[in-house]
Scaffold this active site. Structure first.
Site, mmCIF file in Angstrom:
data_model
loop_
_atom_site.group_PDB
_atom_site.id
_atom_site.type_symbol
_atom_site.label_atom_id
_atom_site.label_comp_id
_atom_site.label_asym_id
_atom_site.label_seq_id
_atom_site.Cartn_x
_atom_site.Cartn_y
_atom_site.Cartn_z
ATOM 1 N N TYR A 101 0.857 -1.196 0.000
ATOM 2 C CA TYR A 101 0.000 0.000 0.000
ATOM 3 C C TYR A 101 0.888 1.240 0.000
ATOM 4 C CZ TYR A 101 -4.337 2.487 0.234
ATOM 5 O OH TYR A 101 -5.383 3.304 -0.085
ATOM 6 N N LYS A 172 -6.205 -1.820 -0.700
ATOM 7 C CA LYS A 172 -7.046 -1.666 0.487
ATOM 8 C C LYS A 172 -7.619 -3.010 0.935
ATOM 9 C CE LYS A 172 -7.128 2.420 2.261
ATOM 10 N NZ LYS A 172 -8.049 3.529 2.094
ATOM 11 N N ASP A 244 -11.008 7.209 -3.013
ATOM 12 C CA ASP A 244 -10.293 8.109 -3.920
ATOM 13 C C ASP A 244 -11.175 8.656 -5.039
ATOM 14 O OD1 ASP A 244 -8.089 7.952 -2.381
ATOM 15 O OD2 ASP A 244 -6.867 6.795 -3.758
ATOM 16 N N ASP A 267 -11.781 7.903 2.629
ATOM 17 C CA ASP A 267 -11.031 9.156 2.581
ATOM 18 C C ASP A 267 -11.628 10.200 3.513
ATOM 19 O OD1 ASP A 267 -9.280 8.304 0.372
ATOM 20 O OD2 ASP A 267 -11.126 8.334 -0.785
#
Length: 562
Positions: A101, A172, A244, A267
């Site tokens: 990540y 993720k 995102d 986010d």
């Protein structure tokens, strides 16, 4: 191999098993399995344990000279043998998380089409908008319980990466499994290919996405609606994590769907939850309360404002009014301090803008009130950076803050490392080692005057895996604000620095399983209390968490027919 679990019965054999990453065991197939599944000769003679395989894989991993090559190598293992991949990552979580990540995933997204090797997840392109149901049915994952979806428009601090953004959902979900114990069989990464406005991608002959400017407006909204409805029909109990999306779309999508489906935006909400959890831990370590803090933000986008709103909610829960809490939070963006007389404030910024009457007595500030102006006039005790612009926490600003605050709390949270507002090394040297620091990307320990400071990574991976596990274990139908607040408090309870006054602000990654289970219980308990799932006792909830926690162990296989 876990011989205590019942065997899995498989209806196919031969090369098909070796090509299925969820069930492939490579050299770990037993002699009996090799005979019954027609695998003799397809793998080397020696029968190995998963630890022996992981040892070889780790040696190979260490042989690569750069992080992108290491990322590609790990992704190749993931695409051929997922159980081995997760054993390898869990054995070396601190070393490998920055590879699978942030920060390495950013470069992987930029080079996605150039480095493409094998399919993973689903790409749902706008030209196929009338066949979304069929595309979902094409998935090799039949019991999907967690989806991470992106449209690739705002990938980390790198902007529009088109379908290259698929690296984020893949990464993720790798953390959902390696940190939160979610079975990889239950996860599905999805990229919504709605075009790209990145001219480099549109002109790149290797770009694999839809070569078209991004759609927007009603077309975009209708496409998202069709996707959400189709997912709900195909997998009605799945948790959807938005990832995102651009600022202009992220908050409207969240507001439109959070009460209709089980979903959240990492986010906005995940970043806010981990930031508040870290802030609660820092306040406890500093011997103060969150509702006593004066907080300055650099960055007033959806992520920054999401953190600010979560802080306000926590302050209110600690006994002060909403109005008072908002006077203690200042938001600064590229145009300066947000003020209520500014004409172009976005809806989510308006409630966080300071009243002009609140700054009438300020001194020595510019037309566009800068972060330094805010520091000199409000004397903040907390500084949070979510600007995506490196170097904006200057020595002058940090020293000015430290001059009125003995133990300033400073969180430069922008990702990747190249975008951080200030490095921990600089912050700690400018404050003589007194600052409480957490960052969004990983940093090495810092030595100041002979004392070593471990840098806490205020990374969403401390939060979202536990939230996902809590939702799955409890059967929650929605992700409520109270569940998110519970996750923040649970994370703060795990802080070594807050518990005994030593160690890092946040737990070590090696303790992430215990942290995720602790958060899952707090989240699930609130879901039960709010009536978002069926009633269950604490004991049953804890049993469900343990029962849903997957470990990378090989299972015994039996063949259903010959």
């Amino acid at each position: 191999m876990d011989d205590n679990k019942r065997p899995l019965y498989l209806p196919f054999a031969g090369p098909a098993i070796l090509e299925a990453p969820l069930i492939n065991k490579g050299s770990a197939f037993s002699e009996e399995e090799r005979i019954f599944f027609n695998l003799e000769g397809l793998v080397p003679y020696a029968i190995e344990t998963i630890e022996e395989q992981a040892s070889r894989a780790y040696d190979q991993f260490r042989s690569f000279n750069n992080d992108l090559d290491k990322h590609i190598y790990l992704r190749n293992i993931q695409d051929t043998n997922e159980t081995l991949f997760y054993r390898l990552v869990q054995n070396n979580i601190s070393e490998m998380m920055p590879i699978i990540y942030t920060p390495t995933v950013g470069l992987a997204c930029e080079r996605f089409s150039k480095n493409y090797r094998r399919n993973r997840g689903l790409f749902i392109s706008y030209p196929n908008k009338d066949r979304i149901d069929d595309i979902l049915n094409n998935s090799t994952r039949q019991k999907v319980k967690i989806i991470v979806v992106t449209d690739g428009e705002r990938i980390l601090g790198l902007g529009d990466q088109g379908i290259g953004g698929m690296g984020i959902p893949i990464g993720k979900l790798s953390l959902y499994t390696s940190c939160g114990g979610i079975s990889p069989a239950y996860t599905l990464p999805i990229t919504l290919d709605v075009g790209t406005d990145n001219p480099q991608l549109l002109e790149d002959p290797m770009y694999m996405g839809w070569r078209h400017p991004r759609i927007g407006g009603e077309e975009y909204a209708e496409f998202i609606e069709a996707f959400m409805q189709a997912v709900h029909v195909r997998w009605p109990d799945t948790l959807i994590q938005f990832e995102d999306f651009a600022q202009k779309n992220a908050m409207p999508i969240l507001e439109r769907y959070k009460d209709r489906y089980c979903c959240f935006n990492d986010d906005i909400q995940g970043t806010a939850a981990v930031a508040v959890g870290s802030l609660l831990a820092a306040c406890k370590a500093a011997g103060t309360e969150l509702n006593q803090q004066r907080i300055a933000f650099l960055g007033a986008g959806s992520a920054g404002c999401g953190i600010a709103e979560a802080i306000v909610a926590q302050m209110v829960s600690e006994g002060i009014s909403d109005e008072q809490a908002r006077t203690q939070v200042c938001m600064v963006d590229r145009w300066g301090l947000l003020l209520d007389n500014m004409p172009n404030l976005l809806p989510f910024q308006q409630k966080l803008a300071q009243k002009c009457t609140n700054i009438q007595n300020w001194s020595n500030f510019s037309d566009n009130i800068s972060l330094l102006d805010v520091v000199n006039n409000t004397k903040p005790t907390v500084l949070i950076g979510v600007s995506g612009v490196p170097g904006l926490f200057t020595e002058e600003i940090i020293r000015a803050m430290h001059s009125h605050c003995a133990r300033p709390i400073i969180f430069p949270l922008s990702n990747p490392t190249s975008r951080v507002e200030a490095t921990p090394k600089d912050i700690l040297h400018w404050t003589s080692g007194q600052a409480l620091v957490a960052t969004g990307s990983p940093f090495e320990p810092v030595v100041v005057d002979g004392e070593t400071f471990e840098i806490a990574q205020c990374n969403n991976s401390f939060i979202f895996p536990g939230i996902g596990l809590g939702v799955l274990a409890s059967g929650a139908r929605h992700v409520s604000d109270a569940m998110l607040m519970a996750s923040s408090r649970a994370l703060a309870e795990c802080s070594p620095l807050a518990i005994d006054g030593s160690g890092p602000l946040l737990p070590k990654l090696e303790d992430i399983h215990a942290v995720s289970k602790h958060i899952a219980f707090a989240v699930g308990k609130v879901a039960v209390e709010q009536g978002l799932t069926l009633p269950m006792s604490d004991e049953i909830l804890q049993q469900s968490i343990e029962g849903n926690f997957w470990s990378p162990e090989y299972r015994r296989y039996k063949r259903t027919s010959f």
